[in-house]
Motif scaffolding. Structure first.
Motif, PDB file in Angstrom:
ATOM      1  N   GLN A  45       0.819  -1.209   0.000  1.00  0.00           N
ATOM      2  CA  GLN A  45       0.000   0.000   0.000  1.00  0.00           C
ATOM      3  C   GLN A  45       0.855   1.263   0.000  1.00  0.00           C
ATOM      4  O   GLN A  45       0.452   2.285  -0.561  1.00  0.00           O
ATOM      5  CB  GLN A  45      -0.977  -0.006   1.173  1.00  0.00           C
ATOM      6  CG  GLN A  45      -2.027  -1.101   1.098  1.00  0.00           C
ATOM      7  CD  GLN A  45      -2.924  -0.993  -0.132  1.00  0.00           C
ATOM      8  OE1 GLN A  45      -2.832  -0.064  -0.930  1.00  0.00           O
ATOM      9  NE2 GLN A  45      -3.818  -1.964  -0.295  1.00  0.00           N
ATOM     10  N   ASN A  56       1.589   1.706  -3.603  1.00  0.00           N
ATOM     11  CA  ASN A  56       0.410   2.170  -4.334  1.00  0.00           C
ATOM     12  C   ASN A  56       0.129   3.644  -4.079  1.00  0.00           C
ATOM     13  O   ASN A  56      -0.249   4.394  -4.987  1.00  0.00           O
ATOM     14  CB  ASN A  56      -0.809   1.330  -3.966  1.00  0.00           C
ATOM     15  CG  ASN A  56      -0.783  -0.052  -4.601  1.00  0.00           C
ATOM     16  OD1 ASN A  56       0.001  -0.296  -5.528  1.00  0.00           O
ATOM     17  ND2 ASN A  56      -1.617  -0.953  -4.122  1.00  0.00           N
ATOM     18  N   VAL A 102      -0.255   5.203   5.157  1.00  0.00           N
ATOM     19  CA  VAL A 102      -0.277   3.761   4.900  1.00  0.00           C
ATOM     20  C   VAL A 102      -1.350   3.100   5.753  1.00  0.00           C
ATOM     21  O   VAL A 102      -2.125   2.261   5.276  1.00  0.00           O
ATOM     22  CB  VAL A 102       1.098   3.138   5.178  1.00  0.00           C
ATOM     23  CG1 VAL A 102       1.039   1.616   5.050  1.00  0.00           C
ATOM     24  CG2 VAL A 102       2.140   3.704   4.217  1.00  0.00           C
ATOM     25  N   GLN A 122      -4.717   3.881   4.274  1.00  0.00           N
ATOM     26  CA  GLN A 122      -4.915   3.157   3.018  1.00  0.00           C
ATOM     27  C   GLN A 122      -5.268   1.694   3.271  1.00  0.00           C
ATOM     28  O   GLN A 122      -6.144   1.130   2.601  1.00  0.00           O
ATOM     29  CB  GLN A 122      -3.667   3.272   2.141  1.00  0.00           C
ATOM     30  CG  GLN A 122      -3.741   2.553   0.808  1.00  0.00           C
ATOM     31  CD  GLN A 122      -4.572   3.269  -0.234  1.00  0.00           C
ATOM     32  OE1 GLN A 122      -5.208   4.287   0.058  1.00  0.00           O
ATOM     33  NE2 GLN A 122      -4.590   2.760  -1.446  1.00  0.00           N
ATOM     34  N   LEU A 123      -4.604   1.076   4.227  1.00  0.00           N
ATOM     35  CA  LEU A 123      -4.916  -0.309   4.570  1.00  0.00           C
ATOM     36  C   LEU A 123      -6.362  -0.436   5.049  1.00  0.00           C
ATOM     37  O   LEU A 123      -7.086  -1.352   4.647  1.00  0.00           O
ATOM     38  CB  LEU A 123      -3.953  -0.809   5.642  1.00  0.00           C
ATOM     39  CG  LEU A 123      -2.524  -1.108   5.182  1.00  0.00           C
ATOM     40  CD1 LEU A 123      -1.591  -1.224   6.381  1.00  0.00           C
ATOM     41  CD2 LEU A 123      -2.481  -2.391   4.356  1.00  0.00           C
ATOM     42  N   THR A 127      -8.937   0.349   1.945  1.00  0.00           N
ATOM     43  CA  THR A 127      -9.082  -0.699   0.928  1.00  0.00           C
ATOM     44  C   THR A 127      -9.714  -1.956   1.501  1.00  0.00           C
ATOM     45  O   THR A 127     -10.427  -2.678   0.795  1.00  0.00           O
ATOM     46  CB  THR A 127      -7.723  -1.022   0.294  1.00  0.00           C
ATOM     47  OG1 THR A 127      -6.777  -1.358   1.319  1.00  0.00           O
ATOM     48  CG2 THR A 127      -7.196   0.175  -0.493  1.00  0.00           C
TER      49      THR A 127
END
Length: 280
Positions: free
Chosen positions: A167, A170, A187, A190-191, A194
């Motif tokens: 991530q 990304n 991060v 984002q984890l 998603t």
């Protein structure tokens, strides 16, 4: 309840928000609210949640009522009924707004990426009941589409450290101009984003649905892009021209050195700019 955890910005904001819930599919759409004053509704991006605004809420809530829903099928909100469209998702926001905004208030809408698409449709439906529309890195303009680098996909059996590295990569590809700006908080968000993303927003974002909605928007329109937003470049000039065709008086701001998630990567510049756009 003890004092908010000041070392964790997510926990601190969660501890101080007022929550509301409105219908969404077979469940609810979750709204979080802070502060008092002119209402501002923050609509996050695809594969995201209200925490796309983690670096902006406190600054704005100093003198605004800040309202940040989790969009349908994202974050804590339930899946919408299928098939869903930009129009049907926006309708859920329109129907839910009276639960968080008084009848005599005229909220401003600030939409990031996919949230900008839905914000455009909400503003088109509500007309003069919307005070302003601010688009941040919005999609929904149709072709030409920028060439996109492939994002890495999680593979079965990946451990937590490997997923975090994936991530981080990304985020550096899609969301940030400078991968060095990707920090541990980004991060972590984002984890979480998603892992809870259930709707497919990208097929909607690739259409011209926002471009078609914009002529019906009667509120003043502003748009902000990061200079290095890979979802817009190298066709940013074309997108600005499309916006000007639909809204000739729109104010355009390009933030140098910033990428797609401009309100996070360049929060120190974005926050005062947003206040200016809302005041104007």
């Amino acid at each position: 309840m003890g004092p908010p955890n000041q070392t964790d910005p997510v926990a601190a904001l969660e501890a101080t928000c007022r929550r509301a819930a409105t219908p969404c599919g077979d469940g609810t759409l979750v709204w979080r609210c802070w502060g008092a004053g002119p209402p501002v509704v923050l609509l996050h991006g695809g594969y995201g949640a209200w925490t796309h605004w983690i670096r902006n809420i406190a600054a704005l809530a100093a003198d605004h009522s800040v309202i940040a829903p989790d969009l349908p099928g994202l974050g804590d909100s339930a899946m919408p009924a299928e098939p869903y469209t930009a129009e049907s998702l926006a309708a859920m926001l329109v129907d839910g707004l009276p639960a968080v905004v008084s009848d005599d208030a005229r909220p401003a809408l600030v939409g990031f990426s996919f949230g900008g698409i839905l914000g455009g449709h909400v503003a088109a439906r509500l007309g003069k009941r919307i005070r302003a529309l601010v688009l941040v890195g919005a999609g929904g303009f149709g072709p030409p589409q920028p060439p996109m680098s492939d994002l890495r996909r999680a593979e079965p059996g990946m451990d937590a450290a490997a997923l975090a590295r994936l991530q981080r990569d990304n985020l550096g590809i899609l969301m940030f101009a400078d991968p060095a700006h990707v920090d541990d908080l980004a991060v972590r968000l984002q984890l979480a984003h998603t892992a809870r993303a259930r709707i497919r927003s990208r097929p909607i974002a690739w259409t011209d649905t926002l471009r078609r909605a914009l002529p019906a928007v009667t509120a003043p329109v502003s748009a902000v892009w990061g200079e290095r937003d890979v979802t817009a470049q190298p066709y940013l000039a074309e997108r600005i021209a499309m916006l000007r065709e639909a809204q000739p008086d729109a104010r355009i701001e390009i933030m140098g050195g910033a990428g797609h998630w401009v309100q996070y990567e360049a929060a120190d510049r974005f926050n005062p700019l947003l206040r200016t756009l809302l005041a104007d």
